[in-house]
Scaffold this motif. Structure first.
Motif, PDB file in Angstrom:
ATOM      1  N   ALA A 183       0.790  -1.182   0.028  1.00 43.91           N
ATOM      2  CA  ALA A 183      -0.165  -0.115  -0.016  1.00 43.91           C
ATOM      3  C   ALA A 183       0.911   1.212  -0.095  1.00 43.91           C
ATOM      4  N   GLN A 184       1.886   1.222   0.684  1.00 42.82           N
ATOM      5  CA  GLN A 184       2.726   2.428   0.997  1.00 42.82           C
ATOM      6  C   GLN A 184       3.447   2.529  -0.416  1.00 42.82           C
ATOM      7  N   GLN A 238       4.247   5.503  -5.559  1.00 43.29           N
ATOM      8  CA  GLN A 238       4.519   5.675  -7.059  1.00 43.29           C
ATOM      9  C   GLN A 238       3.481   6.597  -7.577  1.00 43.29           C
ATOM     10  N   LEU A 239       2.226   6.434  -7.167  1.00 48.46           N
ATOM     11  CA  LEU A 239       1.001   7.182  -7.676  1.00 48.46           C
ATOM     12  C   LEU A 239       1.225   8.785  -7.497  1.00 48.46           C
ATOM     13  N   LEU A 240       1.547   9.065  -6.211  1.00 49.06           N
ATOM     14  CA  LEU A 240       1.869  10.397  -5.851  1.00 49.06           C
ATOM     15  C   LEU A 240       2.935  11.129  -6.927  1.00 49.06           C
ATOM     16  N   GLU A 241       3.791  10.337  -7.069  1.00 44.42           N
ATOM     17  CA  GLU A 241       4.742  10.721  -7.966  1.00 44.42           C
ATOM     18  C   GLU A 241       4.329  11.001  -9.180  1.00 44.42           C
ATOM     19  N   GLU A 242       3.421  10.198  -9.791  1.00 45.44           N
ATOM     20  CA  GLU A 242       2.850  10.330 -11.243  1.00 45.44           C
ATOM     21  C   GLU A 242       1.824  11.609 -10.917  1.00 45.44           C
ATOM     22  N   GLY A 243       1.739  12.220  -9.860  1.00 49.45           N
ATOM     23  CA  GLY A 243       0.883  13.183 -10.025  1.00 49.45           C
ATOM     24  C   GLY A 243      -0.843  12.781  -9.501  1.00 49.45           C
ATOM     25  N   PHE A 244      -0.931  11.685  -9.303  1.00 50.85           N
ATOM     26  CA  PHE A 244      -2.316  11.330  -8.713  1.00 50.85           C
ATOM     27  C   PHE A 244      -2.834  11.896  -7.300  1.00 50.85           C
ATOM     28  N   SER A 245      -4.007  11.973  -7.075  1.00 50.64           N
ATOM     29  CA  SER A 245      -4.349  12.491  -5.680  1.00 50.64           C
ATOM     30  C   SER A 245      -5.013  11.274  -4.880  1.00 50.64           C
ATOM     31  N   THR A 246      -3.778  10.879  -3.935  1.00 45.45           N
ATOM     32  CA  THR A 246      -4.223   9.570  -3.126  1.00 45.45           C
ATOM     33  C   THR A 246      -3.568   9.679  -1.606  1.00 45.45           C
ATOM     34  N   GLY A 247      -4.385   8.870  -0.897  1.00 49.97           N
ATOM     35  CA  GLY A 247      -3.779   8.678   0.495  1.00 49.97           C
ATOM     36  C   GLY A 247      -3.762   7.192   0.513  1.00 49.97           C
ATOM     37  N   ALA A 248      -2.930   6.649   1.789  1.00 47.57           N
ATOM     38  CA  ALA A 248      -2.928   5.392   1.953  1.00 47.57           C
ATOM     39  C   ALA A 248      -3.404   5.123   3.444  1.00 47.57           C
ATOM     40  N   LEU A 249      -4.010   4.068   3.668  1.00 45.12           N
ATOM     41  CA  LEU A 249      -4.427   3.591   5.065  1.00 45.12           C
ATOM     42  C   LEU A 249      -3.794   2.379   5.344  1.00 45.12           C
ATOM     43  N   GLU A 250      -3.029   2.391   6.468  1.00 47.50           N
ATOM     44  CA  GLU A 250      -2.278   0.924   6.708  1.00 47.50           C
ATOM     45  C   GLU A 250      -2.494   0.695   8.417  1.00 47.50           C
ATOM     46  N   GLY A 251      -2.209  -0.663   8.774  1.00 49.95           N
ATOM     47  CA  GLY A 251      -2.350  -0.837  10.212  1.00 49.95           C
ATOM     48  C   GLY A 251      -1.485  -0.086  11.078  1.00 49.95           C
ATOM     49  N   ASP A 252      -0.480   0.199  10.653  1.00 51.82           N
ATOM     50  CA  ASP A 252       0.555   0.601  11.886  1.00 51.82           C
ATOM     51  C   ASP A 252       0.426   2.255  12.058  1.00 51.82           C
ATOM     52  N   MET A 253      -0.732   2.786  11.208  1.00 48.76           N
ATOM     53  CA  MET A 253      -0.832   4.286  11.288  1.00 48.76           C
ATOM     54  C   MET A 253      -1.488   4.769  12.579  1.00 48.76           C
ATOM     55  N   GLN A 254      -1.094   5.836  13.335  1.00 51.38           N
ATOM     56  CA  GLN A 254      -1.652   6.427  14.384  1.00 51.38           C
ATOM     57  C   GLN A 254      -3.259   6.665  14.064  1.00 51.38           C
ATOM     58  N   GLN A 255      -4.142   6.568  15.134  1.00 45.61           N
ATOM     59  CA  GLN A 255      -5.444   6.829  14.961  1.00 45.61           C
ATOM     60  C   GLN A 255      -5.544   8.329  14.211  1.00 45.61           C
ATOM     61  N   ARG A 256      -5.047   9.079  14.849  1.00 44.99           N
ATOM     62  CA  ARG A 256      -5.145  10.379  14.384  1.00 44.99           C
ATOM     63  C   ARG A 256      -4.968  10.628  12.923  1.00 44.99           C
ATOM     64  N   ASP A 257      -3.560   9.902  12.334  1.00 47.44           N
ATOM     65  CA  ASP A 257      -3.314  10.119  10.981  1.00 47.44           C
ATOM     66  C   ASP A 257      -4.464   9.309  10.199  1.00 47.44           C
ATOM     67  N   ARG A 258      -4.732   8.330  10.938  1.00 42.17           N
ATOM     68  CA  ARG A 258      -5.902   7.412   9.855  1.00 42.17           C
ATOM     69  C   ARG A 258      -7.052   8.345   9.494  1.00 42.17           C
ATOM     70  N   GLU A 259      -7.615   8.991  10.823  1.00 44.65           N
ATOM     71  CA  GLU A 259      -8.805   9.835  10.695  1.00 44.65           C
ATOM     72  C   GLU A 259      -8.386  10.991   9.372  1.00 44.65           C
ATOM     73  N   LYS A 260      -7.303  11.359   9.527  1.00 42.60           N
ATOM     74  CA  LYS A 260      -6.956  12.518   8.725  1.00 42.60           C
ATOM     75  C   LYS A 260      -7.237  12.190   7.147  1.00 42.60           C
ATOM     76  N   VAL A 261      -6.630  10.832   7.039  1.00 41.90           N
ATOM     77  CA  VAL A 261      -6.707  10.361   5.617  1.00 41.90           C
ATOM     78  C   VAL A 261      -8.272  10.307   5.042  1.00 41.90           C
ATOM     79  N   MET A 262      -8.655   9.519   6.086  1.00 44.04           N
ATOM     80  CA  MET A 262     -10.290   9.285   5.875  1.00 44.04           C
ATOM     81  C   MET A 262     -11.160  10.499   5.615  1.00 44.04           C
ATOM     82  N   ARG A 263     -10.697  11.644   6.538  1.00 48.25           N
ATOM     83  CA  ARG A 263     -11.528  12.790   6.255  1.00 48.25           C
ATOM     84  C   ARG A 263     -11.450  13.172   4.991  1.00 48.25           C
ATOM     85  N   ALA A 264     -10.261  13.374   4.649  1.00 46.04           N
ATOM     86  CA  ALA A 264      -9.670  13.953   3.126  1.00 46.04           C
ATOM     87  C   ALA A 264     -10.437  13.292   1.743  1.00 46.04           C
ATOM     88  N   PHE A 265     -10.498  12.004   2.141  1.00 49.15           N
ATOM     89  CA  PHE A 265     -11.065  11.087   1.152  1.00 49.15           C
ATOM     90  C   PHE A 265     -12.540  11.279   1.316  1.00 49.15           C
TER      91      PHE A 265
END
Length: 373
Positions: A258-259, A264-291
């Motif tokens: 996932a990372q 790779q997609l960010l480098e190609e200019g796509f608007s993406t965010g990743a969610l994976e198991g080791d994330m802090q709850q705060r970062d996870r919520e930030k990505v979810m909100r943005a999505f």
């Protein structure tokens, strides 16, 4: 076509659910509500996410609450904090026009426990909880669920696959009283769920199955594309480029996958965010909100991290790799084509995985079409 009032729902609730855009009952609502409203029974509902389960159990629960009693009368268990928050929010909206004051509290991990303990000191009739946090509160003696009349296990298979088996068993043991009815909702029926049913539920429990033949939503088009390990990212980029304004989730089997795809997609200019198991709850919520608020167009996620994501209007789901477990295919693809809309579920497969496509077709009774890249 049945109506909510024919199912026995009070007109004040009908007014609020109409406002939420729910005018005719879904299949699970039609089959579950009359049973849950009018009979004291254990209940097993086999239904996918996105079929309207929350109203199917939520409305009967609210009808059963005696607001004169200052005690917790119903407990709803759900696998993730997102789902818990969502259920609480929905129950709150259902009660908008009702005269009786019904108080719902949500308890989940990732938030200070003291704050939740304080909230529970107020009048509380319904608790929506993740199993782990509920056990913490029980052990501290801060919550009394001895008098509950209804216990709902929502997305029971997800709770088990997330490792809550022991917690669930403890909660079920802890709340066994003659009075309690257990309502279990699950998309699939693995052996562990059957054990729970056998151990803690009435053998005559009512059972309702939605679309027995199609375990997967019928509005999803299932596709696959043959690719190579080297060519896979390029193939996904080509797919995304042909769908410029659309939104979707890309599932990877591993955190590293996932990372790396996200980078790779960010480098190609796509608007993406990743969610994976080791994330802090705060970062996870930030990505979810943005999505959710559409500042990110594509979400890249592992199976476990995607639990409880409910984002409307997703046009597609991409399987960067096919999941190991069949249930995961159902859960992944079910993120698109919600609320009657259509969507695409597309897998990028290596020649060695074609066999797996045939297995999934057979097991889930669905039809894949091959798409040439």
């Amino acid at each position: 076509m049945s109506t909510f009032s024919a199912l026995g729902i009070n007109k004040d609730y009908i007014k609020s659910i109409k406002e939420l855009g729910i005018s005719t009952p879904s299949e699970i609502q039609e089959k579950a509500i009359p049973v849950l409203l009018n009979t004291k029974t254990d209940f097993i509902g086999l239904a996918q996410t996105g079929t309207g389960k929350t109203a199917a159990f939520g409305l009967p629960i609210l009808h059963h609450i005696d607001d004169k009693k200052d005690e917790i009368q119903a407990l709803i268990l759900s696998p993730t904090r997102e789902l818990v928050q969502q259920i609480k929010k929905q129950l709150f909206k259902f009660t908008k026009y009702v005269d009786t004051k019904i108080f719902v509290e949500a308890v989940y991990g990732g938030e200070k426990i003291d704050r939740q303990i304080n909230n529970l000191k107020r009048t509380t009739h319904v608790v929506v909880a993740t199993p782990g946090r509920l056990i913490d509160l029980i052990e501290r003696g801060e919550i009394d669920i001895k008098n509950i009349k209804n216990l709902v296990l929502d997305e029971a298979d997800e709770m088990l696959s997330m490792g809550f088996k022991q917690d669930l068993n403890r909660i079920l043991k802890y709340t066994t009283s003659e009075e309690r009815n257990t309502w279990l909702f699950s998309a699939t029926m693995p052996e562990e769920i059957q054990k729970i049913i056998k151990t803690y539920m009435d053998p005559n429990a009512s059972r309702v199955e939605i679309n027995r033949n199609s375990l997967v939503n019928e509005n999803i088009r299932h596709q696959f594309t043959r690719t190579t390990i080297k060519g896979k990212t390029a193939a996904i980029i080509t797919f995304l480029e042909t769908r410029q304004t659309q939104r979707g989730i890309i599932f990877c089997r591993t955190k590293a996958g996932a990372q790396s795809l996200n980078a790779q997609l960010l480098e190609e200019g796509f608007s993406t965010g990743a969610l994976e198991g080791d994330m802090q709850q705060r970062d996870r919520e930030k990505v979810m909100r943005a999505f959710k608020n559409e500042s990110i167009q594509y979400l890249i996620s592992t199976d476990v991290s995607a639990r409880g994501i409910d984002v409307r209007d997703l046009n597609f789901v991409i399987h960067h790799q096919l999941p190991e477990q069949l249930e995961y295919y159902t859960h992944r693809s079910g993120r698109t084509a919600r609320a009657g809309k259509t969507g695409i579920s597309i897998a990028f497969v290596l020649p060695s995985e074609i066999e797996r496509i045939h297995e999934i077709q057979k097991e889930l009774n669905i039809k894949f079409t091959e798409v040439k890249n």
